[in-house]
Each structure stands twice: as C-alpha cells, then as structure tokens.
Design a protein around this motif. Structure first.
Motif, PDB file in Angstrom:
ATOM      1  N   ARG A  33       0.838  -1.210   0.000  1.00 28.48           N
ATOM      2  CA  ARG A  33       0.000   0.000   0.000  1.00 28.48           C
ATOM      3  C   ARG A  33       0.872   1.259   0.000  1.00 28.48           C
ATOM      4  O   ARG A  33       0.604   2.213  -0.728  1.00 28.48           O
ATOM      5  CB  ARG A  33      -0.947   0.012   1.201  1.00 28.48           C
ATOM      6  N   LEU A  34       1.918   1.251   0.822  1.00 26.42           N
ATOM      7  CA  LEU A  34       2.809   2.411   0.883  1.00 26.42           C
ATOM      8  C   LEU A  34       3.562   2.616  -0.429  1.00 26.42           C
ATOM      9  O   LEU A  34       3.765   3.763  -0.865  1.00 26.42           O
ATOM     10  CB  LEU A  34       3.775   2.265   2.057  1.00 26.42           C
ATOM     11  N   ASP A  35       3.969   1.530  -1.083  1.00 27.87           N
ATOM     12  CA  ASP A  35       4.616   1.651  -2.391  1.00 27.87           C
ATOM     13  C   ASP A  35       3.676   2.313  -3.395  1.00 27.87           C
ATOM     14  O   ASP A  35       4.094   3.169  -4.178  1.00 27.87           O
ATOM     15  CB  ASP A  35       5.066   0.286  -2.917  1.00 27.87           C
ATOM     16  N   ALA A  36       2.404   1.937  -3.365  1.00 27.27           N
ATOM     17  CA  ALA A  36       1.427   2.554  -4.263  1.00 27.27           C
ATOM     18  C   ALA A  36       1.291   4.045  -3.955  1.00 27.27           C
ATOM     19  O   ALA A  36       1.247   4.873  -4.872  1.00 27.27           O
ATOM     20  CB  ALA A  36       0.071   1.853  -4.137  1.00 27.27           C
ATOM     21  N   ILE A  37       1.251   4.395  -2.690  1.00 25.34           N
ATOM     22  CA  ILE A  37       1.174   5.806  -2.295  1.00 25.34           C
ATOM     23  C   ILE A  37       2.387   6.559  -2.814  1.00 25.34           C
ATOM     24  O   ILE A  37       2.268   7.672  -3.349  1.00 25.34           O
ATOM     25  CB  ILE A  37       1.044   5.940  -0.764  1.00 25.34           C
ATOM     26  N   LEU A  38       3.573   5.974  -2.668  1.00 27.85           N
ATOM     27  CA  LEU A  38       4.796   6.619  -3.156  1.00 27.85           C
ATOM     28  C   LEU A  38       4.742   6.861  -4.665  1.00 27.85           C
ATOM     29  O   LEU A  38       5.086   7.949  -5.146  1.00 27.85           O
ATOM     30  CB  LEU A  38       6.031   5.773  -2.823  1.00 27.85           C
ATOM     31  N   VAL A  39       4.310   5.864  -5.416  1.00 28.31           N
ATOM     32  CA  VAL A  39       4.265   5.990  -6.875  1.00 28.31           C
ATOM     33  C   VAL A  39       3.283   7.089  -7.281  1.00 28.31           C
ATOM     34  O   VAL A  39       3.607   7.955  -8.098  1.00 28.31           O
ATOM     35  CB  VAL A  39       3.900   4.641  -7.539  1.00 28.31           C
ATOM     36  N   PHE A  40       2.081   7.087  -6.705  1.00 28.49           N
ATOM     37  CA  PHE A  40       1.098   8.101  -7.063  1.00 28.49           C
ATOM     38  C   PHE A  40       1.530   9.491  -6.593  1.00 28.49           C
ATOM     39  O   PHE A  40       1.291  10.486  -7.278  1.00 28.49           O
ATOM     40  CB  PHE A  40      -0.285   7.736  -6.518  1.00 28.49           C
ATOM     41  N   THR A  41       2.203   9.561  -5.458  1.00 32.14           N
ATOM     42  CA  THR A  41       2.711  10.843  -4.961  1.00 32.14           C
ATOM     43  C   THR A  41       3.806  11.375  -5.876  1.00 32.14           C
ATOM     44  O   THR A  41       3.824  12.566  -6.215  1.00 32.14           O
ATOM     45  CB  THR A  41       3.228  10.695  -3.519  1.00 32.14           C
ATOM     46  N   LEU A  42       4.715  10.509  -6.293  1.00 32.67           N
ATOM     47  CA  LEU A  42       5.767  10.937  -7.224  1.00 32.67           C
ATOM     48  C   LEU A  42       5.169  11.381  -8.560  1.00 32.67           C
ATOM     49  O   LEU A  42       5.609  12.375  -9.144  1.00 32.67           O
ATOM     50  CB  LEU A  42       6.787   9.819  -7.446  1.00 32.67           C
TER      51      LEU A  42
END
Length: 110
Positions: A33-42
């Motif tokens: 979930r955190l990896d997905a947040i990082l990708v969308f945030t970037l």
C-alpha cells in the motif's frame, strides 16, 4: 484452516510459525500500500514539476535553481529527522528526484 488463530495440538497457544507468517503477510500488505502511495505521490509531484519546466522555458529561466534545491534538501533533511528516517537517505533520494526534474526542465528548453 490455518490463520493467526491456529493453535498447537492440545493447547491454546497460537502456532509461532503461523503467527509469524500472518505478521509477515500484514507487513507486506502495508508495504505494498505504501509503495502505491509513493508511486502516485511521485507522479503528482512530477506533474507539477513538468508545469514548472514549461513556465521556466516560456520565460527563459534556467532549468536549475540551486538556492531552491538547497532549501528543499535542508527542509527534507529536517522532515526526515522528525520522521525518524535517515536524513542522509532522504537527501540522496531528493537529489535523485531533483536531477530527474532538471533533465525534464532541460528538455523543455530545447
């Protein structure tokens, strides 16, 4: 059925291996979930930096802004300390992002 509540034969104590597997699965789900947040945030960040690159090109501004970059790195290092994250790692991470942004800005200059 095996899950975190599985007990050993003849006892009420959860099987340590089953409990560890359930904990591991939970941590991995959080990481995903955190990896997905990082990708969308970037992705969102790069949308804004692309717009900045277009503005800089339209107004003949240089692709790099060393003073802003230094301020951002210092700010991120402070945030990293507050978050209990290695500030050197945070600095390297932001430097990588800044270099990518500068490359994009240079492409707009051409």
């Amino acid at each position: 059925m095996t899950d975190a509540h599985t007990t050993r034969p003849g006892g009420d104590t959860p099987d340590p291996v089953t409990r560890a597997a359930a904990l591991l699965r939970g941590h991995r789900e959080s990481i995903d979930r955190l990896d997905a947040i990082l990708v969308f945030t970037l992705a969102e960040r790069f949308k804004h930096t692309q717009a900045v690159g277009v503005l800089k090109a339209e107004h003949a501004l240089p692709p790099s802004d060393p003073a802003r970059e230094a301020d951002q790195i210092a700010r991120l290092e402070d945030l990293a300390v507050q978050a209990d994250l290695d500030p050197e790692f945070a600095k390297k991470f932001l430097n990588f992002i800044i270099q990518e942004v500068i490359k994009h800005h240079e492409q707009h200059q051409s």
